[in-house]
Motif scaffolding. Structure first.
Motif, mmCIF file in Angstrom:
data_model
loop_
_atom_site.group_PDB
_atom_site.id
_atom_site.type_symbol
_atom_site.label_atom_id
_atom_site.label_comp_id
_atom_site.label_asym_id
_atom_site.label_seq_id
_atom_site.Cartn_x
_atom_site.Cartn_y
_atom_site.Cartn_z
ATOM 1 N N LYS A 54 0.846 -1.196 0.000
ATOM 2 C CA LYS A 54 0.000 0.000 0.000
ATOM 3 C C LYS A 54 0.877 1.240 0.000
ATOM 4 C CE LYS A 54 -3.522 -2.291 2.762
ATOM 5 N NZ LYS A 54 -4.294 -2.244 4.012
ATOM 6 N N MET A 55 0.450 2.250 -0.743
ATOM 7 C CA MET A 55 1.105 3.549 -0.627
ATOM 8 C C MET A 55 0.804 4.049 0.778
ATOM 9 S SD MET A 55 2.721 4.643 -3.454
ATOM 10 C CE MET A 55 2.789 6.409 -3.445
ATOM 11 N N SER A 56 1.787 4.667 1.404
ATOM 12 C CA SER A 56 1.604 5.159 2.763
ATOM 13 C C SER A 56 0.399 6.086 2.853
ATOM 14 C CB SER A 56 2.858 5.902 3.215
ATOM 15 O OG SER A 56 2.642 6.498 4.469
ATOM 16 N N SER A 57 -0.355 5.926 3.908
ATOM 17 C CA SER A 57 -1.533 6.771 4.110
ATOM 18 C C SER A 57 -1.151 8.220 4.402
ATOM 19 C CB SER A 57 -2.390 6.211 5.239
ATOM 20 O OG SER A 57 -1.646 6.121 6.438
ATOM 21 N N THR A 58 0.121 8.474 4.683
ATOM 22 C CA THR A 58 0.573 9.854 4.897
ATOM 23 C C THR A 58 0.684 10.620 3.583
ATOM 24 O OG1 THR A 58 2.916 9.274 4.807
ATOM 25 C CG2 THR A 58 1.846 9.209 6.979
ATOM 26 N N LEU A 59 0.717 9.895 2.470
ATOM 27 C CA LEU A 59 0.805 10.522 1.146
ATOM 28 C C LEU A 59 -0.615 10.734 0.639
ATOM 29 C CD1 LEU A 59 3.687 8.286 -0.223
ATOM 30 C CD2 LEU A 59 3.873 10.618 0.680
ATOM 31 N N GLN A 60 -1.146 11.904 0.859
ATOM 32 C CA GLN A 60 -2.558 12.174 0.611
ATOM 33 C C GLN A 60 -2.878 12.641 -0.808
ATOM 34 O OE1 GLN A 60 -5.252 11.878 2.891
ATOM 35 N NE2 GLN A 60 -3.734 10.617 3.927
ATOM 36 N N THR A 61 -1.965 13.389 -1.418
ATOM 37 C CA THR A 61 -2.275 13.974 -2.724
ATOM 38 C C THR A 61 -1.565 13.224 -3.847
ATOM 39 O OG1 THR A 61 -0.419 15.527 -2.752
ATOM 40 C CG2 THR A 61 -2.449 16.252 -1.638
#
Length: 80
Positions: A54-61
């Motif tokens: 998964k792409m980190s959830s901290t990367l929002q945009t």
């Protein structure tokens, strides 16, 4: 080989060799297990488990994700 034969051949994957690639809660594709293991080195970008990458959830945009993915790709290309 005909074009359609080539497409058919490219789509013959054994999905047991892959993990889902998830971005923002949506499945976006597949990552081979050997590549997924290398992505453990980038915990700020990827959350890697036995079941998915998964792409980190901290990367929002989209811009954040693109920049992060680009930085990982540059490192991995140089490693190969």
């Amino acid at each position: 080989m005909a074009f359609l034969d080539s497409i058919f051949e490219c789509n013959q994957h054994d999905l047991k060799r892959f993990r889902p690639f998830v971005v923002g809660g949506r499945s976006m594709g597949w990552v081979r297990h050997d590549i997924a293991e290398r992505l453990f080195a980038f915990p700020e970008v990827f959350e890697v488990s036995a079941g998915a990458v998964k792409m980190s959830s901290t990367l929002q945009t989209e811009a954040q994700r693109t920049q992060a993915f680009d930085s990982v790709a540059k490192v991995m290309v140089c490693d190969w």
